[in-house]
Design an enzyme around this catalytic site. Structure first.
Site, PDB file in Angstrom:
ATOM      1  N   LYS A 121      -6.532   1.919  10.259  1.00 44.67           N
ATOM      2  CA  LYS A 121      -6.608   3.094  11.203  1.00 44.67           C
ATOM      3  C   LYS A 121      -8.357   3.449  11.178  1.00 44.67           C
ATOM      4  O   LYS A 121      -8.388   4.798  11.314  1.00 44.67           O
ATOM      5  CB  LYS A 121      -6.056   4.197  10.539  1.00 44.67           C
ATOM      6  N   ASP A 132       2.921   4.969   5.027  1.00 44.74           N
ATOM      7  CA  ASP A 132       2.422   5.250   6.366  1.00 44.74           C
ATOM      8  C   ASP A 132       0.840   4.644   6.433  1.00 44.74           C
ATOM      9  O   ASP A 132       0.055   5.377   7.060  1.00 44.74           O
ATOM     10  CB  ASP A 132       2.324   6.567   6.647  1.00 44.74           C
ATOM     11  N   SER A 165      31.713   4.532 -30.498  1.00 45.77           N
ATOM     12  CA  SER A 165      31.302   3.456 -29.770  1.00 45.77           C
ATOM     13  C   SER A 165      31.625   3.791 -28.249  1.00 45.77           C
ATOM     14  O   SER A 165      32.375   3.124 -27.686  1.00 45.77           O
ATOM     15  CB  SER A 165      31.725   2.071 -30.217  1.00 45.77           C
ATOM     16  N   THR A 185       6.370  -4.987   2.622  1.00 45.26           N
ATOM     17  CA  THR A 185       6.818  -4.247   1.400  1.00 45.26           C
ATOM     18  C   THR A 185       7.026  -2.799   1.561  1.00 45.26           C
ATOM     19  O   THR A 185       5.932  -2.256   2.037  1.00 45.26           O
ATOM     20  CB  THR A 185       6.190  -4.747   0.065  1.00 45.26           C
ATOM     21  N   SER A 231       3.649  -2.103   8.615  1.00 47.12           N
ATOM     22  CA  SER A 231       4.781  -2.724   9.689  1.00 47.12           C
ATOM     23  C   SER A 231       4.021  -2.742  10.904  1.00 47.12           C
ATOM     24  O   SER A 231       4.116  -3.831  11.599  1.00 47.12           O
ATOM     25  CB  SER A 231       5.955  -1.590   9.737  1.00 47.12           C
ATOM     26  N   ALA A 272      39.866  11.891 -32.462  1.00 51.49           N
ATOM     27  CA  ALA A 272      41.204  11.155 -31.954  1.00 51.49           C
ATOM     28  C   ALA A 272      41.896  10.701 -33.130  1.00 51.49           C
ATOM     29  O   ALA A 272      43.311  10.516 -32.696  1.00 51.49           O
ATOM     30  CB  ALA A 272      40.697   9.909 -30.977  1.00 51.49           C
ATOM     31  N   GLY A 295       0.883  -1.241  -0.024  1.00 50.08           N
ATOM     32  CA  GLY A 295       0.027  -0.027  -0.053  1.00 50.08           C
ATOM     33  C   GLY A 295       0.897   1.204  -0.022  1.00 50.08           C
ATOM     34  O   GLY A 295       1.979   1.252  -0.294  1.00 50.08           O
TER      35      GLY A 295
END
Length: 639
Positions: A176, A44, A552, A121, A48, A482, A41
């Site tokens: 909640k 907060d 490259s 998660t 957990s 170069a 989700g």
């Protein structure tokens, strides 16, 4: 003496009796079914805290852990002096400091009826990739919603990912409830809102319940605060939900070979975990990708041979015939084998900090198979809020899209909808070894089934022998200015004077024809080198010495071309010129344009150049002339 004659204490128990009880308990525990689930989700929402409450209510916290938890709760400063159950799960210091979950935390607990492994998660969008990791092995998802906030973007994202990954048991936990006074109308509105969204992503059924992880409402016991709710508590539902393990056994037999067990010359077995189906000695099986058929001789375990093995068991199988079989192969039911293909449509969840580069080669791991895969420009990206399919040229962190991918050899696979084990894969960056994406295979492309290698009669060795030379690719790389093209031209002139058959592929020249449709974005540069690499490979098949002069800029693409060639044929040559020196030469005026902002994506200015780390030849143009450089290259090729 009297002490010796007293009656035995009825509560006294010998070590043998205690051991018997422990064995009985462990046996009972082992026979319980196992449910793997995740909590997910938005940030907060109380994930957990809910897991901490489950551990607490199932008596899975030792006294010393509880004492430490109470002390931590007081120190961190939660409501009053009550226990902060989230601290049981938020183990990282960064998690406690920020009050969010960052990593996936796995916890074990058990009730009288079932064992559980729960993954907490992350809710923050930044850590969506971690959520996918936890969901990949789950049977059920608990989607938490903060009753004060309702359905949020991350709620939708996690629900979509859970369904996409194949989780079919969804619990909508409106958490909640104590903070909104257990308001039934608010609860019903949230459930209706979620139900409308769920239907758009294919979730037909879910179980909704009003809870409070902090207060324990409807977690282990029914709450007096919600007399209007007549459904199960969360633990009751977790104990009752049916995990479809029977379906795995009913499916055709598949086992990916993890290891060839060869302890001595008399035993050769193939070890792995059975992904689906049932197997017994005497059953006919097919080894893929070779397609050879044979039969099972024995099913070997540490506890002895088995008469039968089923999905979920890890076993060693011996075969009746000596067939070629190694790690990455799949042993399957002979009459219903899985598919083989090297081109697929897939859903990809991008997890890398750097965006997807279409055309770049990544390691693809599917089960025990590892191949090189390239992803084409996505067909579309999914907006998880509206399910709208958006145009996209790449995929950024946490983006979800559908794309076509091709592998360098055929994969044994099944659509993800039929098999997680043979349909789910990850992509790994070849340079950093970081996992950058996970994905689900949908189906093989029809063209992959219709296009086959046409055998030819004249081999590449015969073509090289006709030219009296060994094929090679001299790959000159370096910054613009170069001196690559100048040196390459001189090398070809020297080879021509030695009667060697060569061809020069120059970066500017191929953009007039073969690659005229490509620009200079990172993705276009990757495709530019991929095409040149394929052409160079065909030319080495013709027996030619191929000289290339390309900036490259990326190591990954130079390594990709190296792997296209036979061992020893690719010679990387770094034309090593400092940026200041290359810019001072600037014969084309390109650096000046880039510095003024008139030329975007110019290597060395606003686009990176990754110099070779261990080239076969390094040419320092500040220390040797063009003639000396060309001579050094020719001597390396023809001593």
């Amino acid at each position: 003496m009297a002490d010796d004659l007293r009656a035995p204490d009825p509560t006294y128990r010998t070590d043998a009796l205690i051991a018997e009880d422990i064995d009985a308990y462990l046996d009972l525990h082992q026979r319980k079914s196992l449910l793997r689930f995740i909590t997910c989700g938005s940030v907060d929402d109380g994930k957990s805290t809910l897991i901490g409450r489950l551990l607490y209510d199932s008596k899975m916290i030792f006294e010393d852990q509880l004492a430490a938890l109470e002390a931590d709760s007081k120190r961190v400063g939660t409501q009053g002096q009550e226990i902060d159950f989230a601290l049981l799960v938020d183990g990282l210091a960064a998690e406690r400091e920020q009050g969010i979950t960052i990593d996936v935390a796995y916890r074990f607990f058990a009730t009288e009826k079932r064992k559980f492994i729960v993954a907490d998660t992350p809710g923050h969008e930044q850590y969506t990739r971690n959520m996918v990791t936890g969901a990949s092995t789950a049977d059920l998802a608990v989607i938490l919603i903060d009753a004060r906030k309702g359905v949020l973007t991350q709620t939708r994202r996690h629900s979509y990912l859970a369904h996409l990954i194949g989780i079919r048991h969804i619990v909508l936990a409106v958490n909640k409830m104590d903070l909104i006074g257990y308001d039934r109308a608010a609860y019903d509105a949230i459930v209706a809102d979620y139900a409308a969204f769920a239907r758009t992503i294919g979730i037909e059924r879910f179980v909704a319940m009003p809870i409070s992880g902090f207060r324990g409402d409807n977690i282990a016991t029914r709450s007096a605060h919600t007399p209007w709710y007549d459904g199960p508590t969360l633990i009751e539902h977790l104990e009752r939900v049916e995990v479809d393990s029977d379906a795995a056994q009913a499916a055709p037999f598949r086992m990916a070979v993890q290891w060839v067990n060869r302890p001595d010359l008399d035993f050769r077995g193939f070890a792995g975990q059975i992904a689906s189906g049932v197997i017994a000695p005497g059953d006919t099986v097919r080894v893929l990708p070779s397609g050879r058929t044979t039969s099972v001789a024995r099913i070997v375990t540490l506890d002895g041979d088995l008469d039968r093995a089923v999905a979920g068991q890890s076993v060693t199988i011996t075969l009746a015939d000596e067939v070629d079989c190694s790690r990455g192969d799949v042993i399957a039911a002979a009459d219903t084998p899985p598919q083989l293909s090297d081109q697929f449509e897939a859903t990809i969840v991008w997890m890398g900090e750097e965006a997807l580069l279409p055309g770049r080669g990544y390691w693809l791991k599917l089960g025990t198979q590892t191949v090189t895969a390239t992803v084409q420009e996505p067909k579309y990206q999914v907006n998880v809020n509206t399910m709208e399919q958006l145009a996209a040229k790449t995929l950024d962190l946490n983006a979800i899209g559908v794309a076509t991918l091709a592998t360098d050899r055929a994969l044994v696979f099944e659509p993800y909808a039929d098999s997680r084990q043979l349909g789910g894969f990850i992509l790994i960056d070849k340079l950093t070894n970081a996992t950058v994406a996970c994905g689900m295979l949908h189906f093989a492309l029809r063209r992959a089934q219709n296009v086959h290698w046409q055998p030819v009669e004249v081999s590449r060795e015969a073509r090289a022998a006709l030219k009296n030379q060994k094929p090679a690719v001299l790959w000159l790389t370096g910054l613009s200015g170069a001196g690559k093209s100048t040196i390459a031209n001189l090398v070809e002139k020297k080879l021509a004077r030695m009667n060697r058959h060569s061809f020069l592929l120059d970066g500017d020249n191929v953009r007039h024809g073969l690659n005229r449709d490509l620009g200079f974005t990172d993705a276009d540069r990757v495709e530019n080198i991929r095409r040149v690499g394929e052409v160079a490979r065909l030319m080495t098949d013709a027996g030619l010495i191929v000289i290339t002069a390309f900036i490259s800029p990326f190591r990954a693409e130079r390594e990709m071309v190296r792997r296209m060639m036979e061992p020893g044929e690719f010679i990387e040559i770094h034309i090593d010129t400092p940026l200041a020196e290359a810019e001072a030469r600037d014969v084309k005026g390109l650096y000046a344009k880039a510095r003024s902002g008139k030329l975007a994506n110019f290597t060395g200015i606003d686009s990176p150049y990754e110099p070779p780390e261990d080239p076969e030849i390094r040419i320092d143009t500040t220390a040797m002339s063009v003639e000396e450089a060309a001579e050094a290259i020719v001597r390396r090729l023809i001593p």
